[in-house]
Write a protein that holds these residues in place. Structure first.
Motif, mmCIF file in Angstrom:
data_model
loop_
_atom_site.group_PDB
_atom_site.id
_atom_site.type_symbol
_atom_site.label_atom_id
_atom_site.label_comp_id
_atom_site.label_asym_id
_atom_site.label_seq_id
_atom_site.Cartn_x
_atom_site.Cartn_y
_atom_site.Cartn_z
ATOM 1 N N PHE A 31 32.872 16.775 22.054
ATOM 2 C CA PHE A 31 32.669 15.575 22.056
ATOM 3 C C PHE A 31 31.508 15.045 22.835
ATOM 4 O O PHE A 31 31.337 15.803 23.940
ATOM 5 C CB PHE A 31 33.904 14.976 22.381
ATOM 6 C CG PHE A 31 35.086 15.092 21.714
ATOM 7 C CD1 PHE A 31 35.269 14.157 20.600
ATOM 8 C CD2 PHE A 31 35.989 16.016 21.953
ATOM 9 C CE1 PHE A 31 36.301 14.474 19.787
ATOM 10 C CE2 PHE A 31 37.160 16.313 20.970
ATOM 11 C CZ PHE A 31 37.390 15.358 19.927
ATOM 12 N N LYS A 32 30.906 13.995 22.594
ATOM 13 C CA LYS A 32 29.992 13.363 23.622
ATOM 14 C C LYS A 32 30.093 11.942 23.566
ATOM 15 O O LYS A 32 30.510 11.340 22.489
ATOM 16 C CB LYS A 32 28.675 13.991 23.329
ATOM 17 C CG LYS A 32 27.980 13.446 21.733
ATOM 18 C CD LYS A 32 26.438 14.113 21.786
ATOM 19 C CE LYS A 32 25.917 13.739 20.558
ATOM 20 N NZ LYS A 32 24.942 14.464 19.926
ATOM 21 N N ILE A 74 35.742 13.581 27.464
ATOM 22 C CA ILE A 74 34.588 13.483 26.534
ATOM 23 C C ILE A 74 33.397 14.240 27.236
ATOM 24 O O ILE A 74 32.773 15.293 26.324
ATOM 25 C CB ILE A 74 34.067 12.149 26.559
ATOM 26 C CG1 ILE A 74 35.135 11.384 25.589
ATOM 27 C CG2 ILE A 74 32.673 12.174 25.554
ATOM 28 C CD1 ILE A 74 34.946 9.826 25.578
ATOM 29 N N ASP A 75 32.918 14.299 28.662
ATOM 30 C CA ASP A 75 31.817 14.998 28.884
ATOM 31 C C ASP A 75 32.281 16.412 29.058
ATOM 32 O O ASP A 75 31.158 17.249 28.753
ATOM 33 C CB ASP A 75 31.528 14.440 30.295
ATOM 34 C CG ASP A 75 31.092 13.018 30.254
ATOM 35 O OD1 ASP A 75 30.523 12.626 29.206
ATOM 36 O OD2 ASP A 75 30.959 12.282 31.377
ATOM 37 N N ARG A 76 33.340 16.890 29.551
ATOM 38 C CA ARG A 76 33.679 18.201 29.720
ATOM 39 C C ARG A 76 34.115 18.734 28.284
ATOM 40 O O ARG A 76 33.521 20.075 28.162
ATOM 41 C CB ARG A 76 35.244 18.204 30.399
ATOM 42 C CG ARG A 76 35.535 19.749 30.854
ATOM 43 C CD ARG A 76 37.160 19.941 30.891
ATOM 44 N NE ARG A 76 37.640 19.386 29.472
ATOM 45 C CZ ARG A 76 37.454 20.328 28.446
ATOM 46 N NH1 ARG A 76 37.075 21.468 28.437
ATOM 47 N NH2 ARG A 76 38.281 20.009 27.200
ATOM 48 N N ASN A 77 34.511 18.438 27.544
ATOM 49 C CA ASN A 77 34.883 18.902 26.048
ATOM 50 C C ASN A 77 33.766 19.042 25.298
ATOM 51 O O ASN A 77 32.891 18.544 25.260
ATOM 52 C CB ASN A 77 35.818 17.942 25.433
ATOM 53 C CG ASN A 77 36.708 18.525 24.073
ATOM 54 O OD1 ASN A 77 36.000 19.326 23.333
ATOM 55 N ND2 ASN A 77 37.939 18.513 24.197
ATOM 56 N N THR A 78 33.684 20.356 24.801
ATOM 57 C CA THR A 78 32.418 20.973 23.916
ATOM 58 C C THR A 78 32.428 20.284 22.892
ATOM 59 O O THR A 78 31.033 20.532 22.086
ATOM 60 C CB THR A 78 32.580 22.504 23.875
ATOM 61 O OG1 THR A 78 33.822 22.820 23.392
ATOM 62 C CG2 THR A 78 32.324 23.201 25.492
#
Ligand SMILES: Cc1ncc(COP(=O)(O)O)c(C=O)c1O
Ligand SMILES: Cc1ncc(COP(=O)(O)O)c(C=O)c1O
Ligand SMILES: [Mg+2]
Ligand SMILES: [Mg+2]
Ligand SMILES: [Mg+2]
Ligand SMILES: [Mg+2]
Lengths: 356, 356
Positions: free
Chosen positions: B279-280, B273-277
């Motif tokens: 999602f947050k 979630i953190d890495r993926n551009t």
């Protein structure tokens, strides 16, 4: 083949077991078990809806009556009924016809003034009282339509101007009656309706909401009505087995059809009890339950031998409740006539082997 | 294969489904379904006993703590806890960390004086409050150890001289802690323990029986303790699935072992979630739940497309609760690491197909 005369949890139709087991592995071809299936899904809402609709149809309920699938067992209804229907100063009339009726009376004392209008307790609950008066101001008259432990049944539902409330745990949907004359009916599912773990309440919505009491959220029938029995996570699988069992009952022809078979089954067994020189019934003949047939042996010393003989012959669940002794054969809707015929044949064999 | 991230009822171990289905057809080689099996039989009493014993063992409970299997769902505990622990004038401290906590507070008002000692409501419950004081005279401090809807979790259990009461519905048995510091723990089974339709209560018996209130029979924990959770007909099949699931958990190595895997699963998903551009996460990083992982998309307009994409790829149950929106992936004990890896791979594929 095992013949299961358990008083409850008790026999259900074979096809219910098969369909329920299949759904535990793969529900509706979803690749998911019904045990992991969300209750707030279209598929489960359809099940709840169908279960409710089948209850409405099988009982021929009018628009005033709502059907609920609740947690807690019938024992929770002993408190939930007076909590919803009685203010502390209100009177309610209770009929004391067995252990379950007495438990209902006990809980009502916490919420109002239950008045015991009749009792068969001093005759060990072996009959249904016929003559009693219900005070005009009683908010309701509570009856236990079938007394599971003692094997008595109200053959005629009392006619009264008071609201009628019934614990039908052990004979709901087993015989035809006008269910709309009741303002509230409750029943643990685990005899005629499905698996243990869900309780059915049928309530006339017009009688609710008249109290000063603050009712806890989970105890207020109105909340469950508003949320379609999904106020919290329902006992998904238990509701599913109810739906399957109700479908089965509809296929059998509904309450009228099953009543005929239930009458046949009960007559067969009671006739044998009367005829057989070894056995006798325990309750007043006119009040004999068609669901729970209680009997003893003329010679109590033979009871262990008969129980063993029956067990050897794959008959289970016929040991009487400890407060009655002897035997109790429960003949709920799903019990096939052939199993009753078989039990009768075993009683006859035992008589031949053990002449009195 | 379907990957079921439902928040509850939710995934259970595959072998539980298989054994449960088999028991619906033929329980313990009796020729009977577990659905028709009497609860007052040696075989069922052994199941109840084993389920209780497994809970004791997995939680390393001391002799003061009793384990109960009750009806009603966790929602019934919202009222049953204060009914058993508070007189009308008593104060109890409640932490307002989510929808379920708020419901518990509402019910407590009927039985005593709940005092809300902290709340994260004005930040949409996105964190766990850290600084708050508990009045000395509060009969207990109530926490919701894991907030299922918002995805926050108490990583440190508050240390207090007051009695501790916890709703552990959504993280019980998922992480090691000293369960004996709690005087009362409750949890709906339908996440980490079994199928819907049964509720677990762990209670220090010494805190009971101190009130002036008359408690209805079915609401009084002492009665359930005295009867070994068989005060009335228990939800037989639901208890059975708990027992099977607890057996499975023990075989995995118990709470310590499952905690390690749960940590791995959660770290994997939060990292993505953190890495993926695209999602947050939605909650304070230090309070992130290991059980319910809540996240949204930076571009809310893409959420429908991602949900569809996930659904096409056999991922179900990840739609967020309506009060949070976005997504929630529940990673309860039975969720395999491989399914989390798979979800992560789907998030990565979607990112590649939809560069931001
Ligand atoms: C007539 C009647 N009422 C109430 C009950 C109690 O039901 P439960 O065990 O579901 O609380 C029973 C149980 O057999 C019963 O037969
Ligand atoms: C933390 C928490 N408490 C209570 C509940 C209510 O549980 P039940 O539906 O069994 O009443 C839930 C349901 O998801 C929950 O997550
Ligand atoms: Mg009775
Ligand atoms: Mg005779
Ligand atoms: Mg919450
Ligand atoms: Mg990101």
């Amino acid at each position: 083949m095992v013949h299961n005369f358990n008083a409850g949890p008790s026999i259900l139709p074979k096809e219910v077991f098969e369909e329920a087991a299949a759904a535990v592995l793969n529900f509706n071809n979803t690749g998911l078990s019904i045990l992991e299936y969300g209750h707030r899904t279209a598929a489960f809402e359809a099940i709840m809806q169908e279960a409710r609709q089948l209850m409405r149809e099988l009982m021929a309920l009018d628009e005033q009556h709502e059907v609920l699938f609740l947690h807690g067992g019938a024992s929770t209804q002993f408190m939930q009924v007076p909590m919803n229907l009685l203010d502390l100063k209100d009177t309610a009339a209770y009929t004391d016809t067995g252990v379950w009726a007495a438990k209902a009376i006990k809980e009502a004392k916490l919420f109002g003034k239950p008045e015991v209008v009749c009792s068969s307790k001093d005759k060990n609950y072996t009959f249904i009282p016929k003559d009693f008066a219900v005070p005009n101001d009683a908010k309701y008259l509570h009856i236990t339509t079938n007394n599971t432990i003692y094997g008595t049944q109200w053959k005629k539902i009392p006619v009264t101007s008071n609201s009628l409330v019934a614990d039908m745990s052990s004979d709901i949907l087993s015989r035809s009656m006008n269910f709309n004359v009741f303002d509230l009916i409750y029943a643990g599912a685990q005899k005629n309706i499905g698996a243990a773990g869900v309780t059915i309440v049928v309530v006339n919505k017009n009688i609710l909401g008249k109290l000063k009491r603050n009712i806890p959220t989970m105890m207020d029938y109105r909340n469950h009505i508003a949320e379609g029995s999904m106020l919290n996570t329902p006992p998904v699988f238990a509701v599913y087995t109810c739906m399957l069992t109700l479908r089965w009952l509809k296929k059998q022809g509904g309450v009228n059809a099953i009543e005929k078979i239930n009458n046949q089954k009960a007559a067969l067994l009671y006739n044998e009890i009367d005829r057989n020189t070894l056995f006798k019934g325990t309750v007043a003949v006119e009040d004999r339950s068609n669901m729970n047939v209680c009997f003893v042996m003329n010679d109590a010393n033979k009871e262990k031998a008969f129980l063993d003989y029956a067990t050897q012959h794959q008959i289970i669940g016929i040991k009487g409740h400890r407060s009655v002794g002897g035997f109790r054969a429960s003949l709920y809707n799903a019990m096939p006539l052939s199993s009753v015929e078989y039990l009768v044949s075993i009683m006859q064999q035992f008589e031949q082997n053990n002449p009195s």
